[in-house]
Design a protein around this motif. Structure first.
Motif, PDB file in Angstrom:
ATOM      1  N   MET A   1       0.835  -1.207   0.000  1.00 36.73           N
ATOM      2  CA  MET A   1       0.000   0.000   0.000  1.00 36.73           C
ATOM      3  C   MET A   1       0.868   1.253   0.000  1.00 36.73           C
ATOM      4  N   ASP A   2       0.496   2.248  -0.786  1.00 40.70           N
ATOM      5  CA  ASP A   2       1.237   3.498  -0.840  1.00 40.70           C
ATOM      6  C   ASP A   2       0.641   4.462   0.184  1.00 40.70           C
ATOM      7  N   ILE A   3       1.418   4.791   1.226  1.00 37.73           N
ATOM      8  CA  ILE A   3       0.880   5.685   2.257  1.00 37.73           C
ATOM      9  C   ILE A   3       1.499   7.073   2.073  1.00 37.73           C
ATOM     10  N   HIS A   7      -0.248  11.799   5.606  1.00 39.13           N
ATOM     11  CA  HIS A   7      -1.327  11.176   6.381  1.00 39.13           C
ATOM     12  C   HIS A   7      -1.057  11.348   7.880  1.00 39.13           C
ATOM     13  N   ARG A   9      -1.697   9.599  10.335  1.00 30.05           N
ATOM     14  CA  ARG A   9      -1.274   8.375  11.039  1.00 30.05           C
ATOM     15  C   ARG A   9      -0.169   7.667  10.235  1.00 30.05           C
ATOM     16  N   TYR A  10       0.663   8.487   9.537  1.00 30.79           N
ATOM     17  CA  TYR A  10       1.670   7.926   8.629  1.00 30.79           C
ATOM     18  C   TYR A  10       2.576   6.885   9.314  1.00 30.79           C
ATOM     19  N   LEU A  13       0.729   3.739  10.290  1.00 27.14           N
ATOM     20  CA  LEU A  13       0.341   2.922   9.126  1.00 27.14           C
ATOM     21  C   LEU A  13       1.549   2.222   8.510  1.00 27.14           C
ATOM     22  N   LEU A  14       2.678   2.921   8.521  1.00 30.17           N
ATOM     23  CA  LEU A  14       3.914   2.342   7.975  1.00 30.17           C
ATOM     24  C   LEU A  14       4.342   1.129   8.812  1.00 30.17           C
ATOM     25  N   GLU A  17       2.186  -1.710   8.018  1.00 30.17           N
ATOM     26  CA  GLU A  17       2.522  -2.235   6.704  1.00 30.17           C
ATOM     27  C   GLU A  17       3.716  -3.189   6.790  1.00 30.17           C
TER      28      GLU A  17
END
Ligand code: PTJ
Length: 251
Positions: A1-3, A7, A9-10, A13-14, A17
């Motif tokens: 997924m490209d975040i 964002h 919540r970067y 989310l990373l 991921e």
């Protein structure tokens, strides 16, 4: 997924991921996603930052690793996904051995985690499981005869309570990293780092570089002055204070 980095919540989310990728590649257990979710919830309550009580625990943990004869860093599927380079660096800077030791055991996962650590620059990764820790009945009892079996200090990030207890019964000092200060592991370990592993490991590497310059006596003084109960109490108080602030702020 490209975040997108924008964002809000970067970072979170990373991190997710990386775990999802670990599951896809077959070295992180699918249960690791659930464990991480629990950790995230506590991280929210802690304000997603490193507190002074975590730094104190991290410093003491590093002092233990640097003064021990056979320190070992135990690596599971979540650690391999989130901080592989840092695990290798922490082992190098403290002189600890790296050992793959997992709860949801399979030979394939053990070998994949070993390969992740080798790719991150590890020179040696213990993973044979050629010895047995008596008193434990799941697969984590299989340890390396050159690693956890003879270790005097074991760093166990994201651990389950049973093995923490057994390691202690075998006379080892146990350092846990656990965002949940209520977990059995957190309550039983000698040093509990209530922090996210993604923050704790880099901080421990820097602390180890600094502490290495000190005399052994200085590190022993840090260990003698440490109280894990005090640290846990501070973690509980921080969560309580954060909740109180939120409860007042919402009115
Ligand atoms: O790779 P395996 O097979 O060894 O399995 C690893 C897991 C983590 C799945 C396994 O050890 C397990 O089930 O652990 P528990 O009993 O769910 O405990 C994990 C603890 O780690 C929980 O108390 C979480 O709050 C905490 N935790 C989760 N993510 C983090 C964390 N603590 C620090 N940093 C995190 N990122």
């Amino acid at each position: 997924m490209d975040i997108p980095p924008s964002h809000p919540r970067y970072t979170s989310l990373l991190t997710r991921e990386k775990l999802v990728e670990g599951v896809r590649k077959g070295f992180t257990s699918i249960h690791g996603l659930i464990a991480h979710g629990r950790g995230e919830a506590f991280d929210y309550l802690l304000g997603e930052k490193t507190h002074t009580f975590a730094i104190e625990a991290e410093k003491t943990a590093v002092a233990y690793l640097l003064t021990s004869e056979h320190p070992v860093i135990s690596v599971n599927g979540n650690t391999a996904a989130l901080v592989p380079d840092e695990a290798v660096n922490l082992a190098k800077v403290t002189g600890a051995k790296l050992e793959v030791n997992i709860f949801h055991w399979s030979k394939e996962r053990v070998e994949k985690i070993r390969d992740v650590l080798l790719d991150s620059g590890a020179e040696e990764v213990l993973h044979e499981g050629d010895a047995e820790l008596k008193g434990i009945d799941h697969s984590r009892r299989f340890v390396s005869s050159e690693g956890i079996l003879i270790a005097d200090t074991v760093l166990v990030p994201l651990e389950d309570g049973d093995r923490c207890e057994i390691l202690k019964r075998h006379g080892k000092k146990v350092i846990a990293i656990d965002l949940n200060p209520m977990s059995r592991t957190a309550l039983k370990a000698d040093v509990t780092i209530v922090n996210n592993i993604v923050r704790a490991f880099p901080e421990m590497i820097e602390l180890a570089k600094e502490l290495k310059k000190e005399e052994r006596e200085e590190m022993e003084k840090i260990i003698r002055g440490y109280s894990n109960r005090k640290i846990l109490s501070q973690a509980f108080t921080t969560i309580k204070d954060n909740l109180e602030k939120m409860a007042e702020g919402i009115l």
